[in-house]
Scaffold this active site. Structure first.
Site, mmCIF file in Angstrom:
data_model
loop_
_atom_site.group_PDB
_atom_site.id
_atom_site.type_symbol
_atom_site.label_atom_id
_atom_site.label_comp_id
_atom_site.label_asym_id
_atom_site.label_seq_id
_atom_site.Cartn_x
_atom_site.Cartn_y
_atom_site.Cartn_z
ATOM 1 N N LYS A 49 24.667 52.007 -70.623
ATOM 2 C CA LYS A 49 25.507 52.288 -71.776
ATOM 3 C C LYS A 49 24.699 52.187 -73.074
ATOM 4 O O LYS A 49 24.848 53.018 -73.970
ATOM 5 C CB LYS A 49 26.671 51.300 -71.800
ATOM 6 N N GLU A 102 36.755 60.304 -58.106
ATOM 7 C CA GLU A 102 35.363 60.742 -58.269
ATOM 8 C C GLU A 102 34.800 61.431 -57.034
ATOM 9 O O GLU A 102 33.875 62.237 -57.126
ATOM 10 C CB GLU A 102 34.466 59.566 -58.676
ATOM 11 N N PHE A 152 30.716 43.117 -65.562
ATOM 12 C CA PHE A 152 31.911 43.863 -65.199
ATOM 13 C C PHE A 152 31.542 45.307 -64.846
ATOM 14 O O PHE A 152 30.886 45.981 -65.625
ATOM 15 C CB PHE A 152 32.922 43.839 -66.355
ATOM 16 N N GLN A 153 31.957 45.744 -63.691
ATOM 17 C CA GLN A 153 31.679 47.082 -63.177
ATOM 18 C C GLN A 153 30.191 47.387 -63.040
ATOM 19 O O GLN A 153 29.772 48.535 -63.135
ATOM 20 C CB GLN A 153 32.395 48.150 -64.023
ATOM 21 N N MET A 157 41.522 67.930 -34.202
ATOM 22 C CA MET A 157 40.273 67.929 -33.454
ATOM 23 C C MET A 157 40.121 66.643 -32.656
ATOM 24 O O MET A 157 39.621 66.662 -31.520
ATOM 25 C CB MET A 157 39.083 68.118 -34.402
HETATM 26 C C1 LIG Z 1 36.362 61.459 -43.713
HETATM 27 C C2 LIG Z 1 36.481 61.723 -42.262
HETATM 28 N N1 LIG Z 1 37.135 60.853 -41.465
HETATM 29 C C3 LIG Z 1 37.246 61.096 -40.140
HETATM 30 C C4 LIG Z 1 36.706 62.203 -39.586
HETATM 31 C C5 LIG Z 1 36.820 62.452 -38.092
HETATM 32 N N2 LIG Z 1 37.586 63.689 -37.838
HETATM 33 C C6 LIG Z 1 37.004 64.868 -37.567
HETATM 34 S S1 LIG Z 1 38.097 66.123 -37.329
HETATM 35 C C7 LIG Z 1 39.391 65.080 -37.575
HETATM 36 C C8 LIG Z 1 40.795 65.578 -37.481
HETATM 37 C C9 LIG Z 1 41.130 66.522 -38.541
HETATM 38 O O1 LIG Z 1 42.514 66.715 -38.529
HETATM 39 P P1 LIG Z 1 43.191 67.745 -39.505
HETATM 40 O O2 LIG Z 1 42.693 67.545 -40.889
HETATM 41 O O3 LIG Z 1 44.657 67.671 -39.323
HETATM 42 O O4 LIG Z 1 42.622 69.138 -39.013
HETATM 43 P P2 LIG Z 1 42.784 69.859 -37.584
HETATM 44 O O5 LIG Z 1 41.702 69.360 -36.695
HETATM 45 O O6 LIG Z 1 44.140 69.516 -37.073
HETATM 46 O O7 LIG Z 1 42.629 71.308 -37.899
HETATM 47 C C10 LIG Z 1 38.949 63.773 -37.822
HETATM 48 C C11 LIG Z 1 39.831 62.634 -38.027
HETATM 49 C C12 LIG Z 1 36.010 63.078 -40.453
HETATM 50 N N3 LIG Z 1 35.396 64.175 -40.009
HETATM 51 N N4 LIG Z 1 35.924 62.825 -41.774
#
Ligand SMILES: Cc1ncc(C[n+]2csc(CCOP(=O)(O)OP(=O)(O)O)c2C)c(N)n1
Lengths: 226, 574
Positions: free
Chosen positions: B162, B50, B112-113, B474
């Protein structure tokens, strides 16, 4: 979020009083409270009740913080669609009242003294038993504090206090007007651009705050004398 | 007037709102609605989670400007929407989520749910509703759509029990009057505000326009162009504002903020007037707000009054629709050239060109920036790009030159990893024509990779570029800069993305060099259906410039000049 160790006594902080008119629908209180919670503003008191208009409730929210915080709270409250109006009456000529019920230990020996003290504070005694009486008092925060202080030595058994309810003075209702940036709506009788502007100006004009403190100072000195 | 079941009424309402596509996942509490769907000509996209439905509705909304619709059952179905709803909320995306709820009589009994989804989504929706009677469904949905798209757009959730879906009620759409006494439109620019703004603009020597997503959402691109052509005031875009002003315009300086162009950040810090149009002074844009553009007077135009003075104290706040405001400003401001100021900014570019990774010669390695640049080149700058969150997102923002509104779809406010693939599916449904590229990291891709299955089932034509660096890039960059290269929990052992996509019956390509990258991009473009391209890029490259969180905007980490990043240092794991 507020860190718990950072607890501040709300009575030590600057307070702002907002008057809200809201649609009387389930969950509205939650939405309003959520605005304060989400922005980490502490609510010092909140009271809700019906208005003379069916389907519309009135809330008085006393929040901790300065004018800037109140402004932000106000702007965010305006975004709630169940909120019909928000008015900051802190700096406006306005009345603010609290209600308290105070159950105090008393016996035939000191009953007269307690009754006298209540009278000085314009508190009504609404129940008397062999070992306790209940006093009802309305007024400003400090007036109620005053009564509580003089009754404390006798032994306060129980106390119930409401938050503040507030109303601006004079002809102007606190339920319309101050919605800057929202002048064009036709549904909102009375809320024209000019009255918005006037409301803003009003807020800037020097504060005339009526704090009905009556005899609280005397009350304090009385306590001190004992 | 006619009698319909609540479930039928839901679809009748969606038809009246001209909804053609919904994204959803069935379950017990929404079953009556799904059963009724068989009688209606609305395309339903079956998602795999979802969260995907909410992101798809969001992507649909961002690509088209229309309201996106997501459907889910009660309890876990509804809670799975949460990340997507919060994402839409932070980026002001018009989305309506319809969820099933347990029957009214058992609400509050931990049935439930059962789950208090209106309670859970209260702070992340513009508004939400619990509907327990069939007769209330139509008025509520009409109101929900109105709210989602009016004023500052946002997500609205309608939770329908529902039994309300099962019982019957009269349906008469035209009879329903949306009455929202508490929701009032912004006043628009007032005469004295207009005059003040014009005086400030005419007097400014070093003015700068900060263009946010509001430019796109209010349809102000034209108005902004006219304003700039008349005043010669340079423009910088926020991440979400990219495309609101054509990248090719000589006065478009590029993106501002944490990974903005260095000259833009310097120009902001030196400006004497900032015109903030439909942007909200996010902390990624301002750096330390105490040191932000201290020399500048600030005019802020926003549809949402709560944005004025929220992050940055402004000299003039105009609460209103940007398009109308620009129309009036265009009439009233003086023509101007700002030759000196624009020359000054040109000078601020300094050595930026030589620090640009694009200028480095091909050394056989593949850099993410090159991949993005090649996608831009080979798509003639005309593709719609949907990004995920991370380094690749910033490189996309820097190296794809966005010419028109809604060309870039990205999660700015919440920064939601896993956004790209589902949002692109939504965008594809909204825009059947034209090219769509997903640009995502190897980390974020895996968060919603299950939606490849949706791409296959719906036979969608999407190109997916996985910028595969073997790290949560990042975060790795932050660890490199601020945690002495302690790469705690950021290296990724990835599946073979090509095999994974092939398992879904999709086409795949892989590139390890620049020439392979170009070939793959060209091939993906020629290939029908969803194509997943695994770009094995340089693993420890960083996004420059960077304003460390909380620093002053002009205090940037630049790509090192002498420390040539192309020098063989780290051993590549590929
Ligand atoms: C749902 C979620 N969890 C954690 C983060 C923290 N976060 C920001 S950038 C990043 C790394 C992203 O890595 P990747 O998808 O491999 O992309 P890249 O930076 O290597 O281009 C993370 C973990 C986030 N933004 N969103």
């Amino acid at each position: 979020m507020r860190v718990i160790s950072e607890y501040r006594d709300p009575r030590q902080s600057p307070l702002q009083t907002l008057v809200l008119h809201v649609e009387d629908k389930p969950g509205v209180l939650d939405r309003v409270a959520s605005v304060f919670r989400r922005r980490a503003f502490n609510i010092a008191s909140l009271s809700v009740g019906h208005t003379h208009r069916p389907g519309i409730s009135r809330m008085t929210v006393v929040m901790e913080g300065g004018a800037a915080e109140a402004e932000r709270a106000e702007a965010n409250l305006h975004k709630l669609i169940n909120v019909l109006s928000v008015d900051n009456v802190t700096e406006r000529p306005s009345l603010e009242r609290h209600l308290a019920l105070v159950k105090v230990r008393c016996n035939p020996a000191n009953r007269r003294e307690i009754l006298q003290l209540c009278e000085v504070f314009r508190a009504r005694v609404v129940d008397i038993g062999p070992q306790a009486l209940v006093a009802e008092i309305t007024g400003s925060d400090s007036k109620i504090e005053g009564l509580v202080e003089v009754l404390r030595p006798f032994g306060i058994l129980e106390m119930a206090r409401t938050g503040a309810v507030a109303m601006s003075r004079g002809k102007q209702a606190s339920e319309q007007g101050s919605r800057p940036g929202s002048g064009t709506a036709s549904e909102n009788e009375g809320s024209t651009e000019t009255s918005n502007r006037a409301a803003v100006r009003d807020r800037i004009s020097p504060p005339v705050i009526e704090r009905v403190s009556l005899l609280s100072e005397d009350g304090r000195s009385l306590t001190a004398a004992r | 007037m006619s009698q319909k079941t609540g479930a039928q009424i839901i679809w009748e309402c969606l038809l009246k709102e001209q909804v053609e596509t919904v994204f959803g996942y069935p379950g017990g509490a929404i079953l009556p609605a799904y059963d009724a769907l068989t009688q209606y000509r609305i395309r339903h996209v079956l998602v795999r989670h979802e969260q995907g439905a909410a992101h798809m509705a969001d992507g649909y909304a961002r690509a088209s400007g229309k309201v996106g619709v997501a459907l889910a059952t009660s309890g876990p179905g509804a809670t799975n929407l949460v990340t997507g709803i919060a994402t839409a909320m932070m980026d002001s995306s018009p989305v309506v989520c319809i969820t099933g709820q347990v029957p009214g009589p058992v609400i509050g009994r931990d049935a439930f749910q059962e789950c208090d989804v209106t309670g859970i989504t209260l702070p992340i929706t513009k508004h939400n509703y619990l509907v327990t009677r069939a007769q209330h469904i139509a008025p509520t949905i009409k109101e929900a759509f109105h709210l989602a798209r009016s004023g500052r757009p946002g997500p609205v959730l309608v939770d329908i029990t529902k039994d309300a879906q099962q019982e019957s009620a009269d349906f008469d759409w035209d009879d329903i009057e949306v009455r929202l006494p508490g929701a009032r439109p912004a006043s628009g620019v007032l005469p004295d505000e207009l005059q003040q703004a014009v005086e400030l603009i005419n007097a400014a020597q070093k003015p700068l326009i900060l263009a946010g997503q509001g430019v796109i959402q209010s349809g102000s691109t034209e108005g902004l162009l006219q304003f700039v052509d008349k005043t010669s005031i340079p423009v910088s875009c926020t991440l979400l504002g990219l495309g609101g002003f054509p990248a090719s315009h000589p006065l478009n300086l590029g993106m501002m903020g944490m990974h903005g162009e260095s000259w833009v950040n310097h120009a902001i810090q030196q400006a004497d007037l900032l015109l903030a149009f439909g942007m909200r002074f996010d902390d990624r844009v301002t750096g330390n707000p105490a040191t932000y553009a201290t020399a500048a007077k600030k005019i802020h135009v926003d549809i949402d009054r709560a944005e004025i003075n929220k992050n940055v104290q402004v000299d003039l706040g105009i609460v209103g629709d940007l398009r109308d405001t620009l129309l009036q400003l265009n009439e009233a401001v003086d023509e101007c050239s700002h030759r000196q100021w624009n020359a000054d900014i040109e000078e601020m570019k300094g050595d930026s060109a030589v620090r640009d990774i694009q200028t480095l010669p091909d050394n056989g390695r593949l850099y993410a920036a090159h991949v993005i640049n090649d996608i831009w080149n080979l798509t003639d700058g005309k593709a719609m790009v949907v990004t995920d969150v991370g380094q690749h997102q910033m490189w996309e923002a820097q190296y794809y030159k966005h010419e028109f509104p809604r060309q870039l779809i990205t999660s700015g406010g919440l920064g939601t990893m896993g956004f790209a693939l589902p949002a692109a599916i939504g965008a594809r449904m909204a825009c059947p024509e034209g090219e769509i590229w997903v640009v995502c990291g190897d980390g974020g891709f895996q968060m919603t990779a299950c939606e490849l299955s949706t791409c296959a089932q719906e036979e969608l034509d999407i190109n997916v570029a996985i910028i595969n660096n073997g790290y949560l890039g990042m975060v790795r960059q932050w660890q490199e800069f601020f945690y002495e290269k302690r790469y705690s929990a950021t290296p990724l052992r990835n599946p073979d993305f090509c095999l994974l996509a092939q398992a879904h019956g999709l086409q795949t390509l892989q590139a390890r060099t620049r020439s392979q990258a170009r070939e793959s991009i060209a091939k993906a473009r020629r290939t029908q259906g969803t194509v997943v391209v695994d770009f094995r890029v340089e693993q420890e490259d960083s996004v420059y410039p960077m304003v460390p969180a909380g620093n002053c905007l002009h205090d940037m980490i630049r790509r090192p000049l002498e420390e040539n990043p192309l020098v063989e240092t780290a051993q590549s794991r590929w």
